[in-house]
Write a protein that holds these residues in place. Structure first.
Motif, PDB file in Angstrom:
ATOM      1  N   SER A  77       0.815  -1.215   0.000  1.00  0.00           N
ATOM      2  CA  SER A  77       0.000   0.000   0.000  1.00  0.00           C
ATOM      3  C   SER A  77       0.849   1.265   0.000  1.00  0.00           C
ATOM      4  CB  SER A  77      -0.928   0.008   1.220  1.00  0.00           C
ATOM      5  OG  SER A  77      -0.174  -0.025   2.418  1.00  0.00           O
ATOM      6  N   ARG A 324      -0.909   4.892  -4.550  1.00  0.00           N
ATOM      7  CA  ARG A 324      -1.987   3.986  -4.916  1.00  0.00           C
ATOM      8  C   ARG A 324      -3.306   4.727  -5.082  1.00  0.00           C
ATOM      9  NH1 ARG A 324      -5.238   2.572  -0.439  1.00  0.00           N
ATOM     10  NH2 ARG A 324      -4.453   3.382   1.525  1.00  0.00           N
ATOM     11  N   PHE A 329      -5.018  -2.422  -4.219  1.00  0.00           N
ATOM     12  CA  PHE A 329      -4.619  -3.764  -3.810  1.00  0.00           C
ATOM     13  C   PHE A 329      -5.129  -4.816  -4.782  1.00  0.00           C
ATOM     14  CE2 PHE A 329      -2.474  -6.327  -0.933  1.00  0.00           C
ATOM     15  CZ  PHE A 329      -3.174  -7.497  -0.743  1.00  0.00           C
TER      16      PHE A 329
END
Length: 343
Positions: A77, A324, A329
């Protein structure tokens, strides 16, 4: 109070006495550079484990106070995409190489002959770097053994290809303590039915049994360094340190995006290697890892393009690196081969 508590208390007393004695001397005794260990072992004398490395030798103080230490836990992350990271270029001169494989008491170490030069460039590197040594780290159990972690989880082992900057420095020793000195390529190891062809040369029964004890050595020829690399051009990189004393913060780490494989029998053979010489008690070399160190706001960069807009990394604002996005994810699981589900 248990025997282990008594033994631990005695170790602390010995360390305290040594530190006080050394500090009181006009010329403190020089610590042998090999006087360190990965794990506590009852051998009748104190040998410093990672938590003590920086305390017993002033030349190793970075092991305790350094802010860019390795290894680290890679949290997916926190990774950022760097569009300026090019693929790694490996230059072997289209030749196979030879070298000597050692049991150092801490690692399985393969050191190439000096006439066989293997260089890498590209990626995060400004200069070309020359391969000095290949080290293997592995655990006593399949769920541990790598120095670096991925989202808090370890792999069964880790191959580290240690290179030095041969354009700026004359040898590894000089480069290891100098800026932009080292590049270490890290490849996770996983257990499977078949093994990587390069590892198979190192770990087959006829070879690995030649280095059962500390200081054993065995000559290998006809090695193709390209075979140790997994089939990927993707990687993760960050600035860190050597993972052994003196922990100089001169290393750029490159973690490849795929693991390599070894068989369960080959891993068992590694665990049968001894830290000691034949005349001493058998102690497995396994668990030869340094615990992970704080990241301290360092950037973890990757050349995997997630096509997500985000904030700039504070250390690389000019490069417009991206954090991100909302579905990061999920994209990580799609793109990255050694995702958590693959461990």
């Amino acid at each position: 109070m248990s025997l282990w508590h008594v033994w631990g208390f005695c170790l602390l007393l010995n360390l305290a006495w040594f530190v006080c004695f050394a500090a009181s001397q006009p010329n403190p005794p020089k610590i042998h550079e090999g006087w360190w260990a990965y794990k506590e072992v009852v051998q009748g004398s104190f040998v410093p484990v990672p938590s003590f490395w920086g305390l017993v030798n002033s030349a190793w103080n970075l092991c305790s106070v350094g802010k860019r230490q390795s290894p680290v836990n890679i949290e997916t992350s926190h990774m950022i995409f760097d569009p300026f990271l090019t693929p790694i270029k490996l230059n072997t001169g289209r030749r196979k190489v030879g070298g000597t494989m050692y049991n150092t008491g801490r690692h399985v170490s393969l050191r190439l002959d000096k006439e066989h030069l293997v260089n890498i460039s590209g990626g995060p590197m400004t200069y070309s770097h020359r391969l000095e040594e290949i080290r293997l780290h592995f655990g006593s159990e399949d769920i541990l053994g790598s120095e670096h972690l991925l989202n808090g989880q370890a792999f069964s082992g880790e191959v580290q290809l240690i290179h030095y900057n041969h354009e700026l420095y004359t040898n590894y020793t000089e480069a290891a303590k100098s800026p932009n000195g080292l590049v270490i390529v890290s490849i996770f190891m996983k257990i499977a039915e078949t093994s990587n062809s390069f590892l198979n040369r190192m770990l087959n029964r006829d070879t690995i049994t030649r280095i059962t004890y500390k200081n054993d050595a065995y000559l290998l020829n006809g090695l193709n360094i390209e075979e140790i690399y997994p089939e990927t051009s993707s990687f993760i990189t960050y600035d860190g340190s050597m993972t052994i004393p003196p922990c100089f913060e001169t290393a750029t780490w490159i973690l490849m995006n795929k693991p390599v494989y070894l068989t369960r029998m080959q891993m068992h053979s590694l665990r049968l290697l001894s830290q000691n010489q034949p005349s001493q008690i058998f102690l497995s070399m396994s668990d030869n890892v340094r615990p992970v160190q704080p990241l301290n706001n360092r950037c973890i960069r990757t050349n995997i393009n997630f096509s997500m807009q985000g904030k700039d990394c504070p250390n690389n604002r000019a490069q417009k690196l991206q954090y991100r996005g909302k579905n990061y994810f999920y994209r990580w699981l799609v793109w990255v081969t050694f995702s958590v589900s693959d461990i």
